[in-house]
Design a protein around this motif. Structure first.
Motif, short mmCIF file in Angstrom:
data_model
loop_
_atom_site.label_atom_id
_atom_site.label_comp_id
_atom_site.label_asym_id
_atom_site.label_seq_id
_atom_site.Cartn_x
_atom_site.Cartn_y
_atom_site.Cartn_z
N ARG A 133 -40.90 37.93 21.32
CA ARG A 133 -39.78 37.00 21.24
C ARG A 133 -38.88 37.03 22.47
NH1 ARG A 133 -42.10 37.49 16.69
NH2 ARG A 133 -41.32 36.77 14.69
N ASN A 134 -39.06 38.02 23.35
CA ASN A 134 -38.16 38.19 24.50
C ASN A 134 -36.72 38.33 24.03
OD1 ASN A 134 -40.27 38.15 26.28
ND2 ASN A 134 -39.94 36.05 26.95
N GLN A 135 -36.56 39.12 22.96
CA GLN A 135 -35.25 39.27 22.33
C GLN A 135 -35.03 40.74 22.00
OE1 GLN A 135 -33.12 36.59 21.58
NE2 GLN A 135 -31.56 38.09 21.01
N LEU A 136 -33.89 41.29 22.42
CA LEU A 136 -33.51 42.66 22.14
C LEU A 136 -32.33 42.68 21.18
CD1 LEU A 136 -33.70 44.01 25.80
CD2 LEU A 136 -35.39 44.41 23.99
N GLU A 160 -35.76 38.53 33.61
CA GLU A 160 -34.82 37.41 33.59
C GLU A 160 -34.91 36.56 32.34
OE1 GLU A 160 -35.36 35.16 37.13
OE2 GLU A 160 -34.66 36.77 38.46
N ASP A 161 -36.02 36.61 31.63
CA ASP A 161 -36.20 35.72 30.47
C ASP A 161 -35.93 36.42 29.15
OD1 ASP A 161 -38.35 37.39 30.73
OD2 ASP A 161 -39.87 35.87 30.26
N VAL A 162 -35.29 37.59 29.18
CA VAL A 162 -35.03 38.36 27.97
C VAL A 162 -33.57 38.17 27.54
CG1 VAL A 162 -34.89 40.69 27.00
CG2 VAL A 162 -36.81 40.05 28.48
N SER A 163 -33.36 38.00 26.23
CA SER A 163 -32.03 37.81 25.67
C SER A 163 -31.65 39.00 24.79
CB SER A 163 -31.98 36.52 24.84
OG SER A 163 -32.25 35.39 25.65
N ALA A 223 -36.13 39.35 14.24
CA ALA A 223 -36.03 38.53 15.45
C ALA A 223 -36.15 39.33 16.74
CB ALA A 223 -34.71 37.77 15.44
N ALA A 224 -36.19 40.67 16.66
CA ALA A 224 -36.10 41.51 17.85
C ALA A 224 -37.45 42.12 18.22
CB ALA A 224 -35.08 42.61 17.65
N ASP A 225 -37.71 42.23 19.52
CA ASP A 225 -38.85 42.99 20.00
C ASP A 225 -38.57 44.48 19.98
OD1 ASP A 225 -40.39 40.66 20.66
OD2 ASP A 225 -39.18 40.44 22.49
N ALA A 226 -37.31 44.86 20.22
CA ALA A 226 -36.94 46.28 20.25
C ALA A 226 -35.46 46.42 19.95
CB ALA A 226 -37.26 46.90 21.61
N LEU A 227 -35.10 47.55 19.37
CA LEU A 227 -33.71 47.97 19.24
C LEU A 227 -33.37 48.80 20.48
CD1 LEU A 227 -31.11 48.38 17.45
CD2 LEU A 227 -32.19 50.50 16.68
N VAL A 228 -32.20 48.56 21.08
CA VAL A 228 -31.79 49.32 22.26
C VAL A 228 -30.56 50.15 21.91
CG1 VAL A 228 -31.24 49.24 24.71
CG2 VAL A 228 -32.61 47.40 23.68
N LEU A 229 -30.64 51.45 22.19
CA LEU A 229 -29.54 52.39 21.95
C LEU A 229 -29.16 53.01 23.30
CD1 LEU A 229 -31.05 54.15 18.79
CD2 LEU A 229 -29.40 52.26 18.85
N PHE A 289 -40.97 47.99 29.23
CA PHE A 289 -41.21 47.52 27.87
C PHE A 289 -41.86 46.14 27.88
CE2 PHE A 289 -40.09 45.27 24.01
CZ PHE A 289 -40.47 46.18 23.03
N TYR A 290 -41.40 45.27 28.79
CA TYR A 290 -41.91 43.90 28.81
C TYR A 290 -43.08 43.70 29.76
CZ TYR A 290 -38.48 42.08 25.58
OH TYR A 290 -37.76 41.81 24.43
N ALA A 291 -43.71 44.78 30.21
CA ALA A 291 -44.96 44.63 30.94
C ALA A 291 -45.99 43.99 30.01
CB ALA A 291 -45.45 45.98 31.43
N PRO A 292 -46.94 43.25 30.54
CA PRO A 292 -47.91 42.55 29.68
C PRO A 292 -48.58 43.47 28.67
CG PRO A 292 -48.14 41.81 31.94
CD PRO A 292 -47.16 42.95 31.97
N GLY A 293 -48.49 43.10 27.40
CA GLY A 293 -49.13 43.84 26.32
C GLY A 293 -48.33 45.01 25.78
N GLU A 294 -47.25 45.42 26.47
CA GLU A 294 -46.50 46.61 26.04
C GLU A 294 -45.71 46.39 24.75
OE1 GLU A 294 -46.14 50.15 27.46
OE2 GLU A 294 -48.11 49.19 27.42
N PRO A 295 -45.01 45.27 24.57
CA PRO A 295 -44.29 45.12 23.30
C PRO A 295 -45.21 45.23 22.09
CG PRO A 295 -43.56 43.47 24.87
CD PRO A 295 -44.76 44.13 25.47
N GLU A 296 -46.39 44.62 22.17
CA GLU A 296 -47.33 44.68 21.05
C GLU A 296 -47.87 46.10 20.86
OE1 GLU A 296 -47.97 40.60 23.09
OE2 GLU A 296 -47.47 42.65 23.66
N ARG A 297 -48.17 46.78 21.98
CA ARG A 297 -48.72 48.13 21.88
C ARG A 297 -47.71 49.09 21.27
NH1 ARG A 297 -48.79 52.92 24.31
NH2 ARG A 297 -47.26 52.31 25.89
N LEU A 298 -46.46 49.02 21.71
CA LEU A 298 -45.43 49.92 21.17
C LEU A 298 -45.12 49.59 19.72
CD1 LEU A 298 -43.13 50.12 24.31
CD2 LEU A 298 -44.56 51.94 23.39
N ARG A 299 -45.11 48.31 19.37
CA ARG A 299 -44.91 47.94 17.96
C ARG A 299 -46.02 48.50 17.09
NH1 ARG A 299 -42.18 44.39 14.69
NH2 ARG A 299 -40.93 43.69 16.45
N ALA A 300 -47.25 48.45 17.59
CA ALA A 300 -48.38 48.98 16.81
C ALA A 300 -48.26 50.48 16.61
CB ALA A 300 -49.70 48.64 17.51
#
Length: 366
Positions: A192-195, A219-222, A267-273, A330-341
């Motif tokens: 989603r490009n959303q944090l 630049e495309d992450v919200s 709605a989020a790809d990741a939680l940021v702390l 985190f937003y390198a190609p394939g990383e959001p999906e890999r970390l979510r898995a």
């Protein structure tokens, strides 16, 4: 045992009230006779500028809860202590040094006849005032034992008291709308490009660092920021404008009801702390129960909760460059999906068993 817990409970909101309530349920489930002594007025409004209470319970209130304590009535503190003299253990849930005067009044009513354990969520606040240390020292020297949630907090406590200090990891206690682990299968695939930044916004939590890292990162992450703002919105809004992030940051100020939480994580790809300092936080466990990876700084217990490179990423605190690099990784190609898995919900039953053992053991070793 007959155990009394003194601390916030519904209608008070937030992690402290949830923890007090879940602890009471767990102790009762273990066969103890439990009561909660809570507040009808906990703090003056100027000490807690946010919303203190809620109208609907989030989770199951504990039936043995009384609301007699009032910060304006020291005579009631003493009477509460006197009423608990027949108990086998009294647990003081310590969230802030401003509770200490009332707790000292309760201890005066007990007159030393009942073992007392101070369960410290924070031994000293992250943002300290001159009176914090002497107040906590006065309290911890008058109890029989102390329970904290990290070794770092234990060292702080040992500097304030000669009484035994035990450490136990804080297990999950925040409720979900279903009363259990959130269902994780409803999220559609895709990035989603959303944090998400979630929870009360205070300086030690480093939202300003995250905003600067976001400006330096992909630049495309919200980013969505959901929670109460301790000091108001003005400073954050100025920083967003200064960084040119107005179109990339959504502010959702105010308390987030439990029913709204799943949608935020959905709605989020990741939680940021991006915390500058921390002890223990429920937010890592909450993210994992929603199937969301976590990007966090190397403070408190985060590095122990997060498997770096497996179900999240760990970076350095108060370091814009380190956090910006983590966002890029985190937003390198394939990383959001890999970390979510890699995210797995945690089995908290062993953690709760160890926690109750540590709490009751603090009484025995006192």
């Amino acid at each position: 045992m007959r155990i009394a817990i003194i601390g916030p409970a519904f209608p008070y909101k937030g992690g402290g009230a949830h923890h007090t309530t879940e602890l009471a349920h767990r102790l009762a489930g273990a066969g103890h006779q439990v009561a909660i002594e809570s507040w009808r007025a906990q703090y003056p409004a100027f000490l807690y500028p946010g919303q203190q209470t809620i109208s609907e319970p989030e989770g199951e209130p504990f039936p043995g809860t009384r609301h007699e304590l009032d910060w304006r009535r020291p005579d009631g503190w003493w009477r509460t202590g006197r009423s608990l003299r027949a108990y086998d253990l009294v647990v003081l849930a310590v969230l802030s040094p401003v509770q200490v005067p009332s707790y000292l009044g309760i201890l005066a009513g007990l007159r030393g006849g009942t073992p007392v354990v101070a369960l410290c969520h924070n031994v000293l606040p992250h943002e300290r005032k001159p009176y914090d240390r002497p107040l906590m020292k006065a309290l911890l020297r008058r109890v029989n034992g102390v329970l904290v949630h990290s070794e770092q907090q234990a060292e702080l406590a040992r500097g304030l008291t000669a009484h035994p200090v035990r450490v136990a990891e804080m297990p999950a206690h925040l409720p979900t709308p279903s009363g259990g682990v959130t269902e994780r299968g409803g999220r559609a695939a895709g990035v989603r490009n959303q944090l998400l930044f979630f929870g009360i916004v205070r300086p030690y939590k480093g939202l300003d660092v995250l905003l600067r890292a976001l400006a330096a990162g992909p630049e495309d992450v919200s980013l969505t920021v959901a929670g109460e703002f301790w000091g108001g919105l003005d400073e954050t809004e100025r920083l967003i404008a200064e960084l040119g992030l107005a179109g990339r940051v959504e502010l959702r100020p105010g308390y987030v009801p439990a029913a709204d939480v799943p949608g935020l994580f959905e709605a989020a790809d990741a939680l940021v702390l991006p915390y500058r300092a921390a002890t223990a936080s429920q937010n890592v466990w909450m993210a994992y129960e929603h199937g969301v990876p976590v990007i966090a700084t190397r403070v408190g217990g985060f590095a122990d909760q997060i498997r770096d490179g497996v179900d999240g990423l760990v970076c350095e605190p108060d370091d814009v460059g380190s956090l910006a690099d983590a966002l890029k990784r985190f937003y390198a190609p394939g990383e959001p999906e890999r970390l979510r898995a890699g995210v797995r919900p945690v089995d908290h039953e062993p953690l709760w068993t160890a926690y109750l053992d540590a709490l009751t053991g603090a009484r025995r070793s006192a």
